[in-house]
Design a protein around this motif. Structure first.
Motif, PDB file in Angstrom:
ATOM      1  N   SER A  54       0.830  -1.209   0.000  1.00 32.91           N
ATOM      2  CA  SER A  54       0.000   0.000   0.000  1.00 32.91           C
ATOM      3  C   SER A  54       0.860   1.253   0.000  1.00 32.91           C
ATOM      4  O   SER A  54       0.539   2.235  -0.670  1.00 32.91           O
ATOM      5  N   GLY A  55       1.957   1.220   0.746  1.00 32.64           N
ATOM      6  CA  GLY A  55       2.850   2.373   0.766  1.00 32.64           C
ATOM      7  C   GLY A  55       3.463   2.642  -0.597  1.00 32.64           C
ATOM      8  O   GLY A  55       3.619   3.794  -1.007  1.00 32.64           O
ATOM      9  N   ALA A  56       3.806   1.562  -1.322  1.00 34.00           N
ATOM     10  CA  ALA A  56       4.393   1.730  -2.652  1.00 34.00           C
ATOM     11  C   ALA A  56       3.377   2.276  -3.646  1.00 34.00           C
ATOM     12  O   ALA A  56       3.728   3.008  -4.581  1.00 34.00           O
ATOM     13  N   ARG A  57       2.106   1.940  -3.446  1.00 31.65           N
ATOM     14  CA  ARG A  57       1.066   2.386  -4.372  1.00 31.65           C
ATOM     15  C   ARG A  57       0.517   3.771  -4.043  1.00 31.65           C
ATOM     16  O   ARG A  57      -0.217   4.347  -4.846  1.00 31.65           O
ATOM     17  N   LEU A  58       0.835   4.260  -2.847  1.00 31.80           N
ATOM     18  CA  LEU A  58       0.275   5.545  -2.427  1.00 31.80           C
ATOM     19  C   LEU A  58       1.085   6.676  -3.037  1.00 31.80           C
ATOM     20  O   LEU A  58       1.981   7.246  -2.420  1.00 31.80           O
ATOM     21  N   VAL A  59       0.768   7.025  -4.262  1.00 36.09           N
ATOM     22  CA  VAL A  59       1.472   8.090  -4.984  1.00 36.09           C
ATOM     23  C   VAL A  59       0.619   9.350  -4.927  1.00 36.09           C
ATOM     24  O   VAL A  59      -0.555   9.327  -5.320  1.00 36.09           O
ATOM     25  N   PRO A  60       1.181  10.454  -4.418  1.00 34.22           N
ATOM     26  CA  PRO A  60       0.398  11.698  -4.349  1.00 34.22           C
ATOM     27  C   PRO A  60      -0.082  12.109  -5.737  1.00 34.22           C
ATOM     28  O   PRO A  60       0.665  12.092  -6.703  1.00 34.22           O
ATOM     29  N   ALA A  61      -1.351  12.451  -5.799  1.00 33.27           N
ATOM     30  CA  ALA A  61      -1.912  12.884  -7.082  1.00 33.27           C
ATOM     31  C   ALA A  61      -3.111  13.765  -6.816  1.00 33.27           C
ATOM     32  O   ALA A  61      -3.792  13.635  -5.811  1.00 33.27           O
TER      33      ALA A  61
ATOM     34  N   ARG B 137     -12.043  11.347  -1.544  1.00 29.30           N
ATOM     35  CA  ARG B 137     -10.720  11.311  -2.173  1.00 29.30           C
ATOM     36  C   ARG B 137     -10.093   9.935  -1.960  1.00 29.30           C
ATOM     37  O   ARG B 137      -9.811   9.527  -0.833  1.00 29.30           O
ATOM     38  N   PRO B 138      -9.865   9.166  -3.040  1.00 29.30           N
ATOM     39  CA  PRO B 138      -9.375   7.788  -2.899  1.00 29.30           C
ATOM     40  C   PRO B 138      -7.991   7.690  -2.289  1.00 29.30           C
ATOM     41  O   PRO B 138      -7.686   6.726  -1.589  1.00 29.30           O
ATOM     42  N   GLU B 139      -7.122   8.684  -2.545  1.00 30.68           N
ATOM     43  CA  GLU B 139      -5.777   8.590  -1.975  1.00 30.68           C
ATOM     44  C   GLU B 139      -5.811   8.754  -0.462  1.00 30.68           C
ATOM     45  O   GLU B 139      -4.993   8.159   0.255  1.00 30.68           O
ATOM     46  N   LEU B 140      -6.767   9.533   0.056  1.00 30.60           N
ATOM     47  CA  LEU B 140      -6.894   9.663   1.506  1.00 30.60           C
ATOM     48  C   LEU B 140      -7.484   8.391   2.113  1.00 30.60           C
ATOM     49  O   LEU B 140      -7.117   7.995   3.226  1.00 30.60           O
TER      50      LEU B 140
ATOM     51  N   ARG C  54      -6.943   5.419   0.911  1.00 34.94           N
ATOM     52  CA  ARG C  54      -5.826   4.464   0.925  1.00 34.94           C
ATOM     53  C   ARG C  54      -4.868   4.770   2.060  1.00 34.94           C
ATOM     54  O   ARG C  54      -4.348   3.854   2.711  1.00 34.94           O
ATOM     55  N   ALA C  55      -4.633   6.069   2.319  1.00 32.04           N
ATOM     56  CA  ALA C  55      -3.763   6.443   3.435  1.00 32.04           C
ATOM     57  C   ALA C  55      -4.380   6.027   4.765  1.00 32.04           C
ATOM     58  O   ALA C  55      -3.668   5.613   5.697  1.00 32.04           O
ATOM     59  N   CYS C  56      -5.685   6.107   4.844  1.00 28.29           N
ATOM     60  CA  CYS C  56      -6.414   5.683   6.033  1.00 28.29           C
ATOM     61  C   CYS C  56      -6.201   4.193   6.284  1.00 28.29           C
ATOM     62  O   CYS C  56      -5.891   3.761   7.391  1.00 28.29           O
ATOM     63  N   ARG C  57      -6.352   3.385   5.244  1.00 27.23           N
ATOM     64  CA  ARG C  57      -6.155   1.937   5.383  1.00 27.23           C
ATOM     65  C   ARG C  57      -4.702   1.609   5.672  1.00 27.23           C
ATOM     66  O   ARG C  57      -4.402   0.673   6.427  1.00 27.23           O
ATOM     67  N   LEU C  58      -3.788   2.376   5.086  1.00 25.47           N
ATOM     68  CA  LEU C  58      -2.370   2.172   5.368  1.00 25.47           C
ATOM     69  C   LEU C  58      -2.066   2.438   6.837  1.00 25.47           C
ATOM     70  O   LEU C  58      -1.328   1.686   7.483  1.00 25.47           O
ATOM     71  N   SER C  59      -2.654   3.495   7.398  1.00 21.86           N
ATOM     72  CA  SER C  59      -2.442   3.815   8.808  1.00 21.86           C
ATOM     73  C   SER C  59      -2.933   2.695   9.717  1.00 21.86           C
ATOM     74  O   SER C  59      -2.277   2.316  10.683  1.00 21.86           O
ATOM     75  N   MET C  60      -4.114   2.150   9.388  1.00 25.06           N
ATOM     76  CA  MET C  60      -4.632   1.054  10.194  1.00 25.06           C
ATOM     77  C   MET C  60      -3.778  -0.199  10.042  1.00 25.06           C
ATOM     78  O   MET C  60      -3.601  -0.964  10.992  1.00 25.06           O
ATOM     79  N   GLY C  61      -3.228  -0.413   8.843  1.00 25.64           N
ATOM     80  CA  GLY C  61      -2.332  -1.541   8.646  1.00 25.64           C
ATOM     81  C   GLY C  61      -1.074  -1.409   9.484  1.00 25.64           C
ATOM     82  O   GLY C  61      -0.614  -2.375  10.102  1.00 25.64           O
ATOM     83  N   ILE C  62      -0.523  -0.187   9.558  1.00 31.03           N
ATOM     84  CA  ILE C  62       0.658   0.060  10.388  1.00 31.03           C
ATOM     85  C   ILE C  62       0.325  -0.180  11.856  1.00 31.03           C
ATOM     86  O   ILE C  62       1.100  -0.793  12.609  1.00 31.03           O
ATOM     87  N   GLY C  63      -0.851   0.296  12.280  1.00 31.75           N
ATOM     88  CA  GLY C  63      -1.275   0.089  13.656  1.00 31.75           C
ATOM     89  C   GLY C  63      -1.421  -1.392  13.977  1.00 31.75           C
ATOM     90  O   GLY C  63      -1.054  -1.858  15.060  1.00 31.75           O
ATOM     91  N   MET C  64      -1.976  -2.161  13.028  1.00 32.43           N
ATOM     92  CA  MET C  64      -2.146  -3.591  13.251  1.00 32.43           C
ATOM     93  C   MET C  64      -0.803  -4.286  13.367  1.00 32.43           C
ATOM     94  O   MET C  64      -0.618  -5.189  14.212  1.00 32.43           O
ATOM     95  N   VAL C  65       0.172  -3.898  12.537  1.00 26.27           N
ATOM     96  CA  VAL C  65       1.510  -4.470  12.633  1.00 26.27           C
ATOM     97  C   VAL C  65       2.108  -4.195  14.000  1.00 26.27           C
ATOM     98  O   VAL C  65       2.693  -5.081  14.648  1.00 26.27           O
ATOM     99  N   ALA C  66       1.960  -2.957  14.482  1.00 24.28           N
ATOM    100  CA  ALA C  66       2.497  -2.598  15.800  1.00 24.28           C
ATOM    101  C   ALA C  66       1.857  -3.418  16.906  1.00 24.28           C
ATOM    102  O   ALA C  66       2.544  -3.888  17.832  1.00 24.28           O
ATOM    103  N   MET C  67       0.562  -3.627  16.839  1.00 20.60           N
ATOM    104  CA  MET C  67      -0.134  -4.391  17.867  1.00 20.60           C
ATOM    105  C   MET C  67       0.270  -5.857  17.828  1.00 20.60           C
ATOM    106  O   MET C  67       0.490  -6.494  18.871  1.00 20.60           O
ATOM    107  N   LEU C  68       0.386  -6.428  16.642  1.00 22.63           N
ATOM    108  CA  LEU C  68       0.776  -7.834  16.522  1.00 22.63           C
ATOM    109  C   LEU C  68       2.218  -8.047  16.958  1.00 22.63           C
ATOM    110  O   LEU C  68       2.542  -9.073  17.574  1.00 22.63           O
ATOM    111  N   LEU C  69       3.106  -7.092  16.649  1.00 24.37           N
ATOM    112  CA  LEU C  69       4.496  -7.213  17.083  1.00 24.37           C
ATOM    113  C   LEU C  69       4.623  -7.205  18.605  1.00 24.37           C
ATOM    114  O   LEU C  69       5.551  -7.796  19.153  1.00 24.37           O
ATOM    115  N   SER C  70       3.700  -6.517  19.261  1.00 23.14           N
ATOM    116  CA  SER C  70       3.779  -6.380  20.704  1.00 23.14           C
ATOM    117  C   SER C  70       3.078  -7.507  21.458  1.00 23.14           C
ATOM    118  O   SER C  70       3.081  -7.532  22.679  1.00 23.14           O
TER     119      SER C  70
END
Length: 204
Positions: A154-161, A182-185, A187-203
């Motif tokens: 998702s981070g690689a696909r999130l190109v500002p436009a 706005r679709p890019e926002l 996607r950024a929203c889902r990316l943020s939740m994905g990062i949060g999920m990674v942090a929670m699972l790592l902990s």
């Protein structure tokens, strides 16, 4: 989930802000957008509540079965919606992860919920549970791999436009998309939740 208290509060802030933006997206004129935004808002606020440090608030024991039931209902709704759109499968994995962490907390021994003293020592937050010496459980590892891959892709696909929507203004110009559309926002929203999920699972 356990980790430094400042990091836990940052995770709470990230998930709360994401959930709040998803509420704004629910005002969209597109029905599919509203439906997806509602599920993502539930996910964001649920993650924020789960990440609150136990030193600040320790949920009662009955809260975790309620969490599991709420996200179980959300998973069933998402599974029904996923019949016509593969995009919903990601939301299904997210709700399954929330159910998994809720069940883990509900079955964790009481000692897994207490905060550790001392400066710099890890402090338990709401989503922590004890493993013993068995290492990372298989389900945790699989979910961690999925969300790590999702974040990277998702981070690689999130190109500002500059995004516009179909339609013309009175002058014949293109109408700019509203914040909730706005679709890019989104996607950024889902990316943020994905990062949060990674942090929670790592902990865990």
């Amino acid at each position: 989930m356990h980790g430094p208290v400042p990091a836990a509060w940052l995770l709470v802030a990230l998930c709360t802000a994401t959930g709040a933006y998803c509420l704004l997206r629910m005002r969209s004129g597109v029905q599919e957008q509203r439906r997806a935004a509602g599920g993502e808002a539930l996910m964001g606020f649920g993650m924020a509540a789960m990440a609150v440090p136990a030193a600040a608030f320790t949920p009662p024991g009955w809260a975790w079965p309620v969490y599991a039931a709420v996200f179980g209902a959300a998973a069933l709704r998402t599974l029904w919606a996923a019949r016509g759109s593969p995009h919903h499968l990601h939301h299904l994995v997210g709700t399954a992860a929330m159910i998994y962490m809720s069940v883990a907390m509900a079955t964790a021994p009481p000692a897994a919920h207490h905060a550790h003293g001392g400066s710099g020592a890890p402090v338990t937050t709401g989503a922590h549970y004890a493993h013993g010496g068995s290492g990372v459980p298989v389900v945790t590892g699989v979910l961690l791999l999925y969300f790590t891959g999702y974040v990277l892709l998702s981070g690689a696909r999130l190109v500002p436009a500059r995004v516009t929507v179909a339609g013309t203004a009175a002058t014949g110009g293109v109408v700019a998309a509203r914040w909730g559309d706005r679709p890019e926002l989104a996607r950024a929203c889902r990316l943020s939740m994905g990062i949060g999920m990674v942090a929670m699972l790592l902990s865990m």
